[in-house]
Design a protein around this motif. Sequence first.
Motif, PDB file in Angstrom:
ATOM      1  N   GLN A   1       0.817  -1.217   0.000  1.00 25.79           N
ATOM      2  CA  GLN A   1       0.000   0.000   0.000  1.00 25.79           C
ATOM      3  C   GLN A   1       0.845   1.260   0.000  1.00 25.79           C
ATOM      4  OE1 GLN A   1      -2.643  -0.293   3.384  1.00 25.79           O
ATOM      5  NE2 GLN A   1      -4.278  -1.098   2.097  1.00 25.79           N
TER       6      GLN A   1
ATOM      7  N   LEU B   1       0.267   5.076   0.887  1.00 25.78           N
ATOM      8  CA  LEU B   1      -0.670   5.963   1.573  1.00 25.78           C
ATOM      9  C   LEU B   1      -0.693   7.309   0.863  1.00 25.78           C
ATOM     10  CD1 LEU B   1      -2.534   6.693   3.955  1.00 25.78           C
ATOM     11  CD2 LEU B   1      -0.468   7.226   5.279  1.00 25.78           C
TER      12      LEU B   1
ATOM     13  N   ASP C   1      -1.750   3.844   9.716  1.00 26.70           N
ATOM     14  CA  ASP C   1      -1.685   3.895   8.247  1.00 26.70           C
ATOM     15  C   ASP C   1      -0.262   4.192   7.790  1.00 26.70           C
ATOM     16  OD1 ASP C   1      -4.467   3.444   7.901  1.00 26.70           O
ATOM     17  OD2 ASP C   1      -4.891   5.583   8.142  1.00 26.70           O
TER      18      ASP C   1
ATOM     19  N   CYS D   1       2.322   1.520   5.647  1.00 23.04           N
ATOM     20  CA  CYS D   1       2.485   1.852   4.228  1.00 23.04           C
ATOM     21  C   CYS D   1       3.886   1.530   3.722  1.00 23.04           C
ATOM     22  CB  CYS D   1       2.148   3.321   3.972  1.00 23.04           C
ATOM     23  SG  CYS D   1       3.400   4.508   4.510  1.00 23.04           S
TER      24      CYS D   1
END
Length: 199
Positions: free
Chosen positions: A3, A5, A65, A69
């Motif tokens: 991922q 962010l 988060d 990431c």
Amino acid sequence: MAQILVLYYSRHGATAELARRIAHGVEEVAGMEALVRTVPPVSTLCEQRADTIPESGPPYATTDDLRRCAGLALGSPTRFGNMAAPLKYFLDGTADLWASGTLIGKPAALFTSTASLHGGQESTLLSMMLPLLHHGMLITGLPYSEAALNATAAGGTPYGASHWAGADGGRPFTEEEVRLARALGRRLAETAQRLGVEP
């Protein structure tokens, strides 16, 4: 899927739209996913808190988060040549990540929108780099091999993606601004892949 962010603050929507374009660029890279998050406005009243979930748009970011990431795209509208207070407030709350070295070696990219063409795009992007450098992140910009960087008559800088939104925030995105935003998202995702960043 790793991922990236895409974290931003937006008051009138231009920075949010730029975030979406960067997210599209991230997701053009196989095996990469964009996680779009925002931050709440800063209250003028002490200790007033925003609802945990915004009424519309993406959820509010948490430090988890950032922890999870593989890379970060950070965006803000320009406020007197600097990032907006809500984004700075969020970053000021990341001392635990700094102390643990959580973000060291992760790539980061920056984006902004301004009301006027010379309203501080580059200084805002540079101001957003400072806390990320303290975290040990690796800054990725836009190289001049991106043809749109030489052709743009609006937003787009080697320091990151930008958009000239106009005084009312309604100025449409130019073709070059869109290309550069997507290119920045792709470059960030590809850099995270090459680095083999583990959350």
